[in-house]
Design a protein around this motif. Structure first.
Motif, PDB file in Angstrom:
ATOM      1  N   ALA A 190       0.831  -1.202   0.000  1.00  0.00           N
ATOM      2  CA  ALA A 190       0.000   0.000   0.000  1.00  0.00           C
ATOM      3  C   ALA A 190       0.869   1.256   0.000  1.00  0.00           C
ATOM      4  O   ALA A 190       1.958   1.280   0.585  1.00  0.00           O
ATOM      5  CB  ALA A 190      -0.917   0.003   1.218  1.00  0.00           C
ATOM      6  N   VAL A 191       0.362   2.310  -0.640  1.00  0.00           N
ATOM      7  CA  VAL A 191       1.092   3.569  -0.704  1.00  0.00           C
ATOM      8  C   VAL A 191       1.359   4.103   0.701  1.00  0.00           C
ATOM      9  O   VAL A 191       2.456   4.601   0.998  1.00  0.00           O
ATOM     10  CB  VAL A 191       0.300   4.609  -1.526  1.00  0.00           C
ATOM     11  N   SER A 192       0.375   3.992   1.576  1.00  0.00           N
ATOM     12  CA  SER A 192       0.532   4.497   2.937  1.00  0.00           C
ATOM     13  C   SER A 192       1.666   3.788   3.666  1.00  0.00           C
ATOM     14  O   SER A 192       2.420   4.404   4.417  1.00  0.00           O
ATOM     15  CB  SER A 192      -0.779   4.331   3.715  1.00  0.00           C
ATOM     16  N   PHE A 193       1.801   2.475   3.435  1.00  0.00           N
ATOM     17  CA  PHE A 193       2.854   1.722   4.117  1.00  0.00           C
ATOM     18  C   PHE A 193       4.233   2.115   3.584  1.00  0.00           C
ATOM     19  O   PHE A 193       5.195   2.262   4.351  1.00  0.00           O
ATOM     20  CB  PHE A 193       2.631   0.221   3.946  1.00  0.00           C
ATOM     21  N   SER A 362      -4.313   8.473   0.292  1.00  0.00           N
ATOM     22  CA  SER A 362      -4.190   7.130  -0.277  1.00  0.00           C
ATOM     23  C   SER A 362      -5.102   6.146   0.437  1.00  0.00           C
ATOM     24  O   SER A 362      -5.689   5.255  -0.194  1.00  0.00           O
ATOM     25  CB  SER A 362      -2.738   6.660  -0.204  1.00  0.00           C
ATOM     26  N   ILE A 363      -5.241   6.297   1.754  1.00  0.00           N
ATOM     27  CA  ILE A 363      -6.140   5.412   2.509  1.00  0.00           C
ATOM     28  C   ILE A 363      -7.586   5.628   2.088  1.00  0.00           C
ATOM     29  O   ILE A 363      -8.354   4.682   1.899  1.00  0.00           O
ATOM     30  CB  ILE A 363      -5.969   5.642   4.021  1.00  0.00           C
ATOM     31  N   VAL A 364      -7.955   6.903   1.909  1.00  0.00           N
ATOM     32  CA  VAL A 364      -9.335   7.222   1.518  1.00  0.00           C
ATOM     33  C   VAL A 364      -9.624   6.756   0.096  1.00  0.00           C
ATOM     34  O   VAL A 364     -10.647   6.130  -0.178  1.00  0.00           O
ATOM     35  CB  VAL A 364      -9.587   8.739   1.652  1.00  0.00           C
ATOM     36  N   VAL A 365      -8.728   7.055  -0.841  1.00  0.00           N
ATOM     37  CA  VAL A 365      -8.975   6.760  -2.257  1.00  0.00           C
ATOM     38  C   VAL A 365      -9.000   5.257  -2.515  1.00  0.00           C
ATOM     39  O   VAL A 365      -9.889   4.741  -3.208  1.00  0.00           O
ATOM     40  CB  VAL A 365      -7.901   7.429  -3.146  1.00  0.00           C
ATOM     41  N   PHE A 366      -8.037   4.519  -1.954  1.00  0.00           N
ATOM     42  CA  PHE A 366      -7.934   3.092  -2.234  1.00  0.00           C
ATOM     43  C   PHE A 366      -8.673   2.226  -1.207  1.00  0.00           C
ATOM     44  O   PHE A 366      -8.754   1.009  -1.377  1.00  0.00           O
ATOM     45  CB  PHE A 366      -6.462   2.665  -2.301  1.00  0.00           C
ATOM     46  N   GLY A 367      -9.199   2.851  -0.166  1.00  0.00           N
ATOM     47  CA  GLY A 367      -9.950   2.102   0.832  1.00  0.00           C
ATOM     48  C   GLY A 367      -9.118   1.065   1.552  1.00  0.00           C
ATOM     49  O   GLY A 367      -9.635  -0.002   1.927  1.00  0.00           O
ATOM     50  N   ASN A 368      -7.830   1.355   1.734  1.00  0.00           N
ATOM     51  CA  ASN A 368      -6.960   0.398   2.416  1.00  0.00           C
ATOM     52  C   ASN A 368      -7.382   0.237   3.873  1.00  0.00           C
ATOM     53  O   ASN A 368      -7.569   1.222   4.588  1.00  0.00           O
ATOM     54  CB  ASN A 368      -5.496   0.862   2.361  1.00  0.00           C
ATOM     55  N   LYS A 369      -7.515  -0.998   4.304  1.00  0.00           N
ATOM     56  CA  LYS A 369      -7.835  -1.270   5.702  1.00  0.00           C
ATOM     57  C   LYS A 369      -6.537  -1.373   6.494  1.00  0.00           C
ATOM     58  O   LYS A 369      -5.625  -2.097   6.115  1.00  0.00           O
ATOM     59  CB  LYS A 369      -8.636  -2.566   5.825  1.00  0.00           C
ATOM     60  N   ILE A 370      -6.490  -0.647   7.589  1.00  0.00           N
ATOM     61  CA  ILE A 370      -5.314  -0.691   8.452  1.00  0.00           C
ATOM     62  C   ILE A 370      -5.749  -1.036   9.861  1.00  0.00           C
ATOM     63  O   ILE A 370      -6.840  -0.670  10.304  1.00  0.00           O
ATOM     64  CB  ILE A 370      -4.550   0.656   8.455  1.00  0.00           C
ATOM     65  N   SER A 371      -4.895  -1.753  10.558  1.00  0.00           N
ATOM     66  CA  SER A 371      -5.201  -2.114  11.937  1.00  0.00           C
ATOM     67  C   SER A 371      -4.985  -0.914  12.854  1.00  0.00           C
ATOM     68  O   SER A 371      -4.358   0.087  12.472  1.00  0.00           O
ATOM     69  CB  SER A 371      -4.306  -3.273  12.379  1.00  0.00           C
ATOM     70  N   THR A 372      -5.500  -1.011  14.060  1.00  0.00           N
ATOM     71  CA  THR A 372      -5.336   0.070  15.035  1.00  0.00           C
ATOM     72  C   THR A 372      -3.860   0.302  15.340  1.00  0.00           C
ATOM     73  O   THR A 372      -3.390   1.441  15.410  1.00  0.00           O
ATOM     74  CB  THR A 372      -6.078  -0.261  16.331  1.00  0.00           C
ATOM     75  N   GLN A 373      -3.107  -0.786  15.483  1.00  0.00           N
ATOM     76  CA  GLN A 373      -1.684  -0.663  15.787  1.00  0.00           C
ATOM     77  C   GLN A 373      -0.932  -0.017  14.629  1.00  0.00           C
ATOM     78  O   GLN A 373      -0.023   0.793  14.844  1.00  0.00           O
ATOM     79  CB  GLN A 373      -1.079  -2.033  16.092  1.00  0.00           C
ATOM     80  N   THR A 374      -1.317  -0.348  13.390  1.00  0.00           N
ATOM     81  CA  THR A 374      -0.676   0.280  12.227  1.00  0.00           C
ATOM     82  C   THR A 374      -0.945   1.775  12.211  1.00  0.00           C
ATOM     83  O   THR A 374      -0.046   2.583  11.944  1.00  0.00           O
ATOM     84  CB  THR A 374      -1.174  -0.360  10.922  1.00  0.00           C
ATOM     85  N   GLY A 375      -2.193   2.158  12.509  1.00  0.00           N
ATOM     86  CA  GLY A 375      -2.541   3.579  12.545  1.00  0.00           C
ATOM     87  C   GLY A 375      -1.766   4.325  13.617  1.00  0.00           C
ATOM     88  O   GLY A 375      -1.242   5.423  13.373  1.00  0.00           O
TER      89      GLY A 375
END
Length: 404
Positions: A190-193, A362-375
């Motif tokens: 993912a772009v965010s990662f 990137s999270i909004v556009v691609f709808g990537n699911k992230i865990s609480t710990q990742t956030g």
């Protein structure tokens, strides 16, 4: 580009100094002053700010009166001495009148182009997963843009000699490697990662400065990097899109850009930023083409192009590649232009906010699911980068002031 190079119009050496020469026969003459901070094809800048003639003329009534005789002497005979003596300063332009708005526009365009590039880049990888070839397209479109700009004289092409070329080759090689590995990571995770991993870049810069360049890094800077390392570690452990290819590629990108910064300091020249970035792009393109042909060439010819055209059509495929290359070049150029307009501290904070924008969009556009710990890990890492950037810029500013 991260190397700071000065640009804009040529230096105005015609403005005289305000120092009086010794009196001769009761007359007063003025001594010509040498340009301040002159650079080849560049402007007069004091700590990154352009020193404009209009500002000199309007700074104070006394300065204006002192400069009037010189302005009159420089005017043509046809204008007459009266009209020359009554010469007024040129009207203040929009840039001088509203500098904050102009700087804000630069920041907005920098963020906007960067976000659009990252989103479009990832969309291309969803149907065309060939990061080596896409990296060549990024640089290729930028090179064409630069060649057209040179052809029309905006800007005028700066000459290149063999010594400058030797200095720029390592910079361009590191730029090429960092760019390709970034794209490999973008294609894999993912772009965010990827941007979370690239938040570690200040850590590598500090390590290189300490252990390679021999520069002393204050303890406060090292401590500010602790939350960056902790945050990236937290995000990596629970990132849903994690894979080793994306992680290792992003780390190699960090190391490559660190060495690019080291070589850039050795390759500082009088060349303006636009020309310098153009030459680096050309060399980086030459470096990127052979690996792309070797690694992805057979697959592209066999089914890569055909599969992409079958999925989205030839027109969309070509236009997507063109636009992503153009956005890549423009956002890098805007980043350099923005750096020239603001103090290092402002630019450092802006760079951190840019990464937040990219991750969020990137999270909004691609709808990537992230865990609480990742956030939480991502937020901690970004906060650490912000603290580090603030402290580093503050230390550099204090060092600069002490040298005045």
């Amino acid at each position: 580009m991260e190397s700071r190079v000065l640009s804009r119009a040529t230096a105005f050496a015609a403005v005289p100094s305000l120092r009086k020469s010794p009196r001769q026969n009761g007359a007063v003459s003025f001594v010509s002053a040498r340009p301040i901070g002159t650079v080849s094809e560049g402007g007069n800048l004091i700590w990154g700010r352009q020193l404009r003639p209009a500002l000199l003329l309007e700074a104070s009534p006394s300065r204006k009166e002192i400069l009037k005789p010189c302005l009159a002497a420089a005017s043509s005979p046809a204008e007459g001495s009266d009209s020359a003596g009554d010469a007024k300063a040129a009207p203040v332009g929009f840039i001088q009148k509203y500098p904050a708005l102009v700087t804000g526009f630069f920041f907005f365009m920098w963020y906007f182009l960067n976000v659009i590039f990252n989103i479009l880049n990832k969309k291309i990888y969803n149907y065309f997963p060939y990061p080596y070839f896409v990296s060549v397209i990024h640089l290729g479109v930028g090179v064409v843009y630069c060649l057209i700009s040179w052809a029309v004289g905006l800007p005028k092409r700066a000459p290149m000699d063999s010594n400058q070329l030797k200095l720029l080759i390592p910079v361009a090689a590191c730029h090429a490697l960092g760019h390709v590995t970034s794209n490999v990571s973008f294609a894999a995770v993912a772009v965010s990662f990827t941007h979370t991993i690239k938040a570690l870049e200040p850590f590598f810069n500090a390590a290189a400065s300490q252990f390679i360049l021999g520069q002393s890094i204050p303890v406060s800077l090292w401590l500010s990097l602790a939350p960056v390392v902790l945050g990236v570690s937290m995000a990596s452990l629970t990132e849903l899109s994690f894979n080793w290819l994306g992680f290792i590629s992003a780390m190699i990108s960090n190391i490559s850009f660190t060495y690019r910064s080291i070589y850039s300091k050795k390759a500082m020249t009088d060349m303006d930023s636009t020309n310098l970035y153009a030459y680096i792009s050309i060399i980086a393109l030459i470096v990127c083409i052979p690996p792309a042909l070797i690694v992805e060439g057979p697959q592209l010819l066999k089914h890569g192009f055909a599969d992409a055209i079958a999925k989205v059509g030839l027109v969309k495929f070509v236009t997507d590649l063109f636009w992503v290359g153009l956005f890549y070049h423009l956002y890098n150029q805007l980043a350099t232009n923005t750096l020239e307009r603001v103090a290092p501290l402002t630019h450092a904070v802006g760079n951190v906010l840019k990464r937040v924008f990219v991750i969020g969009f990137s999270i909004v556009v691609f709808g990537n699911k992230i865990s609480t710990q990742t956030g939480i890990g991502t937020a901690v890492a970004i906060a650490g980068v912000a603290i580090y950037s603030y402290l580093k810029a503050k230390i550099e500013e204090e060092k600069r002031v002490s040298q005045i």
